[in-house]
Scaffold this motif. Structure first.
Motif, PDB file in Angstrom:
ATOM      1  N   LEU A 123      69.011  35.652  34.979  1.00 62.80           N
ATOM      2  CA  LEU A 123      67.947  36.621  35.205  1.00 62.80           C
ATOM      3  C   LEU A 123      68.480  38.049  35.143  1.00 62.80           C
ATOM      4  O   LEU A 123      67.848  38.944  34.583  1.00 62.80           O
ATOM      5  N   ALA A 124      69.654  38.254  35.706  1.00 63.31           N
ATOM      6  CA  ALA A 124      70.235  39.597  35.722  1.00 63.31           C
ATOM      7  C   ALA A 124      70.537  40.102  34.321  1.00 63.31           C
ATOM      8  O   ALA A 124      70.564  41.315  34.082  1.00 63.31           O
ATOM      9  N   GLN A 125      70.755  39.196  33.384  1.00 67.32           N
ATOM     10  CA  GLN A 125      71.073  39.577  32.008  1.00 67.32           C
ATOM     11  C   GLN A 125      69.838  39.659  31.118  1.00 67.32           C
ATOM     12  O   GLN A 125      69.934  40.074  29.957  1.00 67.32           O
ATOM     13  N   VAL A 179      60.794  42.097  39.022  1.00 65.36           N
ATOM     14  CA  VAL A 179      61.757  43.026  39.623  1.00 65.36           C
ATOM     15  C   VAL A 179      62.310  42.442  40.922  1.00 65.36           C
ATOM     16  O   VAL A 179      63.510  42.497  41.179  1.00 65.36           O
ATOM     17  N   ARG A 180      61.447  41.888  41.748  1.00 63.85           N
ATOM     18  CA  ARG A 180      61.918  41.281  42.998  1.00 63.85           C
ATOM     19  C   ARG A 180      62.791  40.061  42.732  1.00 63.85           C
ATOM     20  O   ARG A 180      63.692  39.747  43.515  1.00 63.85           O
ATOM     21  N   ALA A 181      62.522  39.371  41.600  1.00 67.40           N
ATOM     22  CA  ALA A 181      63.322  38.191  41.254  1.00 67.40           C
ATOM     23  C   ALA A 181      64.685  38.554  40.680  1.00 67.40           C
ATOM     24  O   ALA A 181      65.549  37.689  40.556  1.00 67.40           O
ATOM     25  N   GLY A 182      64.878  39.825  40.296  1.00 70.51           N
ATOM     26  CA  GLY A 182      66.183  40.249  39.805  1.00 70.51           C
ATOM     27  C   GLY A 182      66.351  40.226  38.303  1.00 70.51           C
ATOM     28  O   GLY A 182      67.487  40.201  37.811  1.00 70.51           O
ATOM     29  N   VAL A 183      65.242  40.245  37.555  1.00 69.30           N
ATOM     30  CA  VAL A 183      65.367  40.387  36.098  1.00 69.30           C
ATOM     31  C   VAL A 183      65.995  41.757  35.819  1.00 69.30           C
ATOM     32  O   VAL A 183      65.546  42.778  36.333  1.00 69.30           O
ATOM     33  N   GLY A 184      67.041  41.769  35.004  1.00 67.11           N
ATOM     34  CA  GLY A 184      67.869  42.967  34.899  1.00 67.11           C
ATOM     35  C   GLY A 184      67.272  44.159  34.191  1.00 67.11           C
ATOM     36  O   GLY A 184      67.635  45.304  34.475  1.00 67.11           O
ATOM     37  N   HIS A 185      66.326  43.929  33.260  1.00 70.12           N
ATOM     38  CA  HIS A 185      65.851  45.040  32.423  1.00 70.12           C
ATOM     39  C   HIS A 185      64.397  44.789  32.047  1.00 70.12           C
ATOM     40  O   HIS A 185      64.069  43.759  31.438  1.00 70.12           O
ATOM     41  N   LEU A 186      63.515  45.705  32.419  1.00 71.13           N
ATOM     42  CA  LEU A 186      62.106  45.620  32.038  1.00 71.13           C
ATOM     43  C   LEU A 186      61.747  46.792  31.135  1.00 71.13           C
ATOM     44  O   LEU A 186      62.172  47.925  31.374  1.00 71.13           O
ATOM     45  N   VAL A 187      60.947  46.511  30.114  1.00 71.10           N
ATOM     46  CA  VAL A 187      60.352  47.541  29.274  1.00 71.10           C
ATOM     47  C   VAL A 187      58.845  47.448  29.491  1.00 71.10           C
ATOM     48  O   VAL A 187      58.236  46.403  29.253  1.00 71.10           O
ATOM     49  N   ILE A 188      58.234  48.536  29.973  1.00 72.68           N
ATOM     50  CA  ILE A 188      56.810  48.548  30.297  1.00 72.68           C
ATOM     51  C   ILE A 188      56.105  49.550  29.394  1.00 72.68           C
ATOM     52  O   ILE A 188      56.512  50.719  29.319  1.00 72.68           O
ATOM     53  N   ALA A 189      55.045  49.105  28.716  1.00 70.29           N
ATOM     54  CA  ALA A 189      54.291  49.985  27.819  1.00 70.29           C
ATOM     55  C   ALA A 189      52.813  49.951  28.196  1.00 70.29           C
ATOM     56  O   ALA A 189      52.227  48.875  28.326  1.00 70.29           O
ATOM     57  N   ASP A 190      52.225  51.127  28.386  1.00 69.18           N
ATOM     58  CA  ASP A 190      50.809  51.219  28.727  1.00 69.18           C
ATOM     59  C   ASP A 190      50.296  52.594  28.307  1.00 69.18           C
ATOM     60  O   ASP A 190      51.009  53.588  28.397  1.00 69.18           O
ATOM     61  N   ARG A 191      49.025  52.655  27.875  1.00 66.25           N
ATOM     62  CA  ARG A 191      48.460  53.901  27.352  1.00 66.25           C
ATOM     63  C   ARG A 191      47.632  54.660  28.378  1.00 66.25           C
ATOM     64  O   ARG A 191      47.225  55.793  28.136  1.00 66.25           O
ATOM     65  N   ASP A 192      47.356  54.063  29.534  1.00 65.35           N
ATOM     66  CA  ASP A 192      46.332  54.578  30.438  1.00 65.35           C
ATOM     67  C   ASP A 192      46.946  55.274  31.647  1.00 65.35           C
ATOM     68  O   ASP A 192      48.164  55.257  31.856  1.00 65.35           O
ATOM     69  N   TYR A 193      46.078  55.874  32.474  1.00 59.40           N
ATOM     70  CA  TYR A 193      46.512  56.498  33.720  1.00 59.40           C
ATOM     71  C   TYR A 193      45.788  55.836  34.891  1.00 59.40           C
ATOM     72  O   TYR A 193      44.796  55.119  34.725  1.00 59.40           O
ATOM     73  N   VAL A 194      46.294  56.079  36.103  1.00 58.47           N
ATOM     74  CA  VAL A 194      45.759  55.421  37.297  1.00 58.47           C
ATOM     75  C   VAL A 194      44.430  56.060  37.698  1.00 58.47           C
ATOM     76  O   VAL A 194      44.312  57.289  37.794  1.00 58.47           O
ATOM     77  N   LYS A 227      61.092  29.988  34.302  1.00 59.76           N
ATOM     78  CA  LYS A 227      61.585  28.774  33.644  1.00 59.76           C
ATOM     79  C   LYS A 227      62.314  29.122  32.344  1.00 59.76           C
ATOM     80  O   LYS A 227      63.412  28.617  32.081  1.00 59.76           O
ATOM     81  N   LEU A 228      61.706  29.971  31.542  1.00 58.66           N
ATOM     82  CA  LEU A 228      62.317  30.345  30.266  1.00 58.66           C
ATOM     83  C   LEU A 228      63.593  31.158  30.465  1.00 58.66           C
ATOM     84  O   LEU A 228      64.614  30.903  29.808  1.00 58.66           O
ATOM     85  N   LEU A 229      63.552  32.128  31.362  1.00 57.63           N
ATOM     86  CA  LEU A 229      64.684  33.042  31.525  1.00 57.63           C
ATOM     87  C   LEU A 229      65.889  32.388  32.199  1.00 57.63           C
ATOM     88  O   LEU A 229      67.009  32.895  32.081  1.00 57.63           O
TER      89      LEU A 229
END
Length: 357
Positions: free
Chosen positions: A39-41, A61-76, A221-223
């Protein structure tokens, strides 16, 4: 400034010995220490930072996945706070882009995770740029145009992706593994598609949370290298009606599918398969044509929009007009729409997807 602050937090966390925050996860035998290291890798792309996207991102993030890429066009916006769990009132008041607000909150949760936030209207070119190093793609978008692009990019680069959607009390999810399962294009005659959106019929948080739970469990499961544990079925449920179905769709895989078949051409990555968005000269208007004509029942759509009590709805046999504040959406029976009051194609697409699905 934000980047410097994030780097400082990460350096401090790395320099100081910390208790094992993942101890309970390591104790779970299917993951264990080896799975936690995997997960860290891992590097995961999340397309969309709304209800599903924020839930998925926080879990990973809480599970410890090392790198996230987040893409979104909107605002809160204020209406997001009911179900989009990473955002605060301050984010809504400041109209902070969702990707940026998500990154700030996620970094506070786990500063060891690298988070790349992109405020973009995702298109094939953007997706191509995100793909290097990605192990898994998580669908958290709000429209099928983007999902079909994700599907094609997944097949082209042989990267698994996990489809998910919810509206009202209904949810649906399916894990797509290139070369093994049917792709979304294969399933277009199987997946229940409708014109409802959260903005027209609403959504309850438990429906969101249930889809997120299924998507992120499949992701873990996959990671961690357990593809044999994948559910293998298309899951649908309606929490309010106490209904659930797990549908075997393996036979839906088509050898001639243009997205995953032997002669795949990845049609949804080509310009001809995209919505046609055009700024009309001198009219302060954006025209949107769907990639494929769709038959819209204008009286039914008018009733949905009237229930929102957000604007004025007028309808005749030929078109529907929906005025919201300074904007006016004019919808034709073939799905074509004019968004008056803006020259920003991204804003126009957001309005189209929000109200028309």
């Amino acid at each position: 400034m934000e980047r410097d602050q994030t780097q400082t937090q990460q350096q401090q966390a790395q320099e100081q010995p910390l208790p094992d925050r993942y101890s309970r996860q390591r104790l779970f035998a299917p993951i264990g220490p080896a799975g936690q290291d995997q997960l860290a890798q891992a590097k995961v792309l999340i397309v969309g930072a709304g209800a599903l996207g924020t839930g998925i991102a926080e879990t990973l993030v809480r599970a410890g996945v090392g790198h996230l890429v987040i893409a979104d066009r909107d605002y809160v916006e204020w209406s997001n706070l009911q179900r989009q769990q990473l955002f605060s009132e301050a984010d809504a008041a400041g109209r902070l882009p969702k990707a940026i607000a998500a990154k700030q909150r996620l970094t506070a949760i786990n500063s060891l995770v690298q988070i790349d936030a992109h405020v973009v209207d995702v298109d094939p070119e953007e997706l191509e740029g995100f793909i290097p190093g990605i192990d898994l793609i998580m669908d958290a978008t709000d429209n099928f145009d983007t999902r079909l692009m994700i599907n094609d990019i997944s097949q082209k680069y042989r990267i698994p992706w996990i489809y998910g959607g919810c509206v009202g009390s209904y949810g649906i999810t399916y894990t797509i593994v290139p070369g093994e399962t049917p792709c979304l294009n294969c399933l277009l005659g199987t997946v229940p598609l409708g014109g409802d959106t959260c903005d027209t019929v609403g959504v309850i948080p438990p429906a969101v949370q249930t889809v997120v739970a299924h998507q992120t469990t499949e992701a873990l499961k996959l990671l961690t290298g357990h593809p044999e544990a994948l559910r293998g079925t298309l899951l649908t449920f309606d929490l309010w009606r106490n209904e659930q179905a797990s549908i075997k769709v393996g036979s839906a895989k088509q050898e001639g599918c243009l997205s995953c078949g032997n002669g795949a051409t990845y049609p949804y990555l080509s310009a001809s398969s995209h919505r046609k968005t055009e700024v009309l000269c001198g009219r302060d208007t954006v025209q949107i044509r769907p990639a494929a004509k769709r038959k819209v029942q204008l009286p039914e759509m008018a009733k949905k929009l009237e229930r929102l009590q957000e604007g004025t709805v007028e309808v005749n046999p030929f078109l529907l007009s929906f005025s919201i504040a300074e904007r006016r959406l004019v919808l034709f029976a073939d799905g074509r729409a004019l968004i008056h009051g803006t020259q920003d194609p991204s804003e126009a697409r957001t309005i189209y997807d929000r109200y028309l699905g």
